[in-house]
Design a protein around this motif. Structure first.
Motif, PDB file in Angstrom:
ATOM      1  N   GLU A  41      30.782  49.100  34.059  1.00 43.65           N
ATOM      2  CA  GLU A  41      30.318  50.215  34.341  1.00 43.65           C
ATOM      3  C   GLU A  41      31.047  50.978  34.752  1.00 43.65           C
ATOM      4  O   GLU A  41      31.589  52.053  35.571  1.00 43.65           O
ATOM      5  N   GLY A  42      32.943  50.732  34.127  1.00 39.21           N
ATOM      6  CA  GLY A  42      34.466  51.628  34.454  1.00 39.21           C
ATOM      7  C   GLY A  42      34.755  52.049  35.681  1.00 39.21           C
ATOM      8  O   GLY A  42      35.352  53.162  35.873  1.00 39.21           O
ATOM      9  N   ASN A  43      34.094  51.040  36.892  1.00 34.62           N
ATOM     10  CA  ASN A  43      34.978  50.885  37.308  1.00 34.62           C
ATOM     11  C   ASN A  43      36.266  50.255  38.028  1.00 34.62           C
ATOM     12  O   ASN A  43      36.395  48.951  37.864  1.00 34.62           O
ATOM     13  N   ILE A  44      37.387  50.350  37.147  1.00 35.13           N
ATOM     14  CA  ILE A  44      38.455  49.773  36.980  1.00 35.13           C
ATOM     15  C   ILE A  44      39.629  49.046  38.266  1.00 35.13           C
ATOM     16  O   ILE A  44      39.685  48.839  38.147  1.00 35.13           O
ATOM     17  N   GLN A  45      39.404  50.366  39.210  1.00 35.33           N
ATOM     18  CA  GLN A  45      40.024  49.820  40.317  1.00 35.33           C
ATOM     19  C   GLN A  45      39.041  48.746  41.085  1.00 35.33           C
ATOM     20  O   GLN A  45      40.012  47.568  41.585  1.00 35.33           O
ATOM     21  N   GLU A  46      37.673  48.860  41.186  1.00 39.45           N
ATOM     22  CA  GLU A  46      36.906  47.808  41.481  1.00 39.45           C
ATOM     23  C   GLU A  46      36.902  46.819  41.041  1.00 39.45           C
ATOM     24  O   GLU A  46      37.746  45.091  41.063  1.00 39.45           O
ATOM     25  N   ARG A  48      39.877  45.672  39.091  1.00 42.45           N
ATOM     26  CA  ARG A  48      41.024  45.033  39.929  1.00 42.45           C
ATOM     27  C   ARG A  48      41.544  44.713  40.131  1.00 42.45           C
ATOM     28  O   ARG A  48      42.103  43.205  40.385  1.00 42.45           O
ATOM     29  N   GLU A  49      40.658  44.602  41.029  1.00 43.14           N
ATOM     30  CA  GLU A  49      40.181  43.947  42.349  1.00 43.14           C
ATOM     31  C   GLU A  49      39.603  42.668  42.483  1.00 43.14           C
ATOM     32  O   GLU A  49      40.691  41.374  42.550  1.00 43.14           O
ATOM     33  N   PHE A  50      38.615  42.104  41.737  1.00 42.55           N
ATOM     34  CA  PHE A  50      38.154  40.810  41.174  1.00 42.55           C
ATOM     35  C   PHE A  50      38.527  40.749  40.429  1.00 42.55           C
ATOM     36  O   PHE A  50      38.351  39.562  40.542  1.00 42.55           O
ATOM     37  N   LEU A  51      40.155  40.885  39.517  1.00 40.88           N
ATOM     38  CA  LEU A  51      41.055  39.933  38.155  1.00 40.88           C
ATOM     39  C   LEU A  51      41.829  39.637  39.406  1.00 40.88           C
ATOM     40  O   LEU A  51      42.518  38.631  39.072  1.00 40.88           O
ATOM     41  N   ARG A  52      42.113  40.090  40.713  1.00 36.01           N
ATOM     42  CA  ARG A  52      42.980  39.603  41.402  1.00 36.01           C
ATOM     43  C   ARG A  52      42.663  38.486  42.029  1.00 36.01           C
ATOM     44  O   ARG A  52      43.030  37.241  42.317  1.00 36.01           O
ATOM     45  N   THR A  53      41.475  38.652  42.437  1.00 28.94           N
ATOM     46  CA  THR A  53      40.556  37.385  42.672  1.00 28.94           C
ATOM     47  C   THR A  53      40.145  36.167  41.640  1.00 28.94           C
ATOM     48  O   THR A  53      40.342  35.046  42.711  1.00 28.94           O
ATOM     49  N   VAL A  54      40.136  37.234  40.930  1.00 30.62           N
ATOM     50  CA  VAL A  54      40.063  35.793  40.124  1.00 30.62           C
ATOM     51  C   VAL A  54      41.177  34.665  39.808  1.00 30.62           C
ATOM     52  O   VAL A  54      40.997  33.518  38.775  1.00 30.62           O
ATOM     53  N   ASP A  55      42.083  36.024  39.787  1.00 25.96           N
ATOM     54  CA  ASP A  55      43.737  35.094  39.222  1.00 25.96           C
ATOM     55  C   ASP A  55      43.650  33.998  40.590  1.00 25.96           C
ATOM     56  O   ASP A  55      44.197  33.373  40.273  1.00 25.96           O
ATOM     57  N   LYS A  56      43.873  34.458  41.442  1.00 21.93           N
ATOM     58  CA  LYS A  56      43.620  33.196  42.935  1.00 21.93           C
ATOM     59  C   LYS A  56      43.147  32.087  43.448  1.00 21.93           C
ATOM     60  O   LYS A  56      43.317  30.769  42.529  1.00 21.93           O
ATOM     61  N   ALA A  80      42.762  39.972  31.436  1.00 19.01           N
ATOM     62  CA  ALA A  80      43.676  40.949  32.283  1.00 19.01           C
ATOM     63  C   ALA A  80      43.956  41.953  30.481  1.00 19.01           C
ATOM     64  O   ALA A  80      44.073  42.983  30.530  1.00 19.01           O
ATOM     65  N   LYS A  81      43.358  41.299  29.057  1.00 24.35           N
ATOM     66  CA  LYS A  81      43.012  42.184  28.027  1.00 24.35           C
ATOM     67  C   LYS A  81      42.281  43.470  28.182  1.00 24.35           C
ATOM     68  O   LYS A  81      42.569  44.578  27.949  1.00 24.35           O
ATOM     69  N   LYS A  82      41.398  42.414  28.629  1.00 19.04           N
ATOM     70  CA  LYS A  82      39.612  43.541  28.911  1.00 19.04           C
ATOM     71  C   LYS A  82      40.177  44.631  29.873  1.00 19.04           C
ATOM     72  O   LYS A  82      39.660  45.022  28.841  1.00 19.04           O
ATOM     73  N   LEU A  83      40.869  44.690  30.704  1.00 17.31           N
ATOM     74  CA  LEU A  83      40.787  45.381  31.638  1.00 17.31           C
ATOM     75  C   LEU A  83      42.345  46.466  31.171  1.00 17.31           C
ATOM     76  O   LEU A  83      41.819  47.571  31.484  1.00 17.31           O
ATOM     77  N   ASN A  84      43.336  45.878  30.019  1.00 14.24           N
ATOM     78  CA  ASN A  84      44.033  47.205  29.671  1.00 14.24           C
ATOM     79  C   ASN A  84      43.433  47.488  28.275  1.00 14.24           C
ATOM     80  O   ASN A  84      44.098  48.953  27.732  1.00 14.24           O
ATOM     81  N   LYS A  85      42.069  47.762  27.766  1.00 15.85           N
ATOM     82  CA  LYS A  85      41.703  48.026  26.592  1.00 15.85           C
ATOM     83  C   LYS A  85      41.093  49.404  26.797  1.00 15.85           C
ATOM     84  O   LYS A  85      40.542  49.598  27.919  1.00 15.85           O
TER      85      LYS A  85
END
Length: 85
Positions: A41-46, A48-56, A80-85
């Motif tokens: 969807e292009g929600n980068i901020q959202e 990042r939040e989900f990446l934090r929960t996945v990490d945990k 993280a690679k997908k997020l940074n692309k």
């Protein structure tokens, strides 16, 4: 079917652990899908939040030996690679 009391107990413990592991793995997969949906969807901020929960969740699962720690690191790295692309 086992007749020995200790073998019966091990079967019950194995079932209980399998149910717990399945629950944890399913939760991880759900969070990953949410993360990927937010990226599409292009929600980068959202995302990042989900990446934090996945990490945990991944680190907690690796700590409890539900998944191997290298597998957890590998999954997190690819996300993280997908997020940074």
């Amino acid at each position: 079917m086992a007749n020995i009391k200790s073998a019966l107990k091990r079967i019950e413990v194995a079932k209980r652990n399998a149910a717990r592991n399945k629950s944890i793995k399913t939760g991880i997969k759900t969070e990953i899908k949410k993360f990927e949906g937010a990226l599409e969807e292009g929600n980068i901020q959202e995302a990042r939040e989900f990446l934090r929960t996945v990490d945990k969740k991944l680190k907690k699962a690796a700590h409890k030996n539900v998944i191997h720690k290298n597998a957890a690191s590998r999954k997190l790295s690819s996300l993280a690679k997908k997020l940074n692309k």
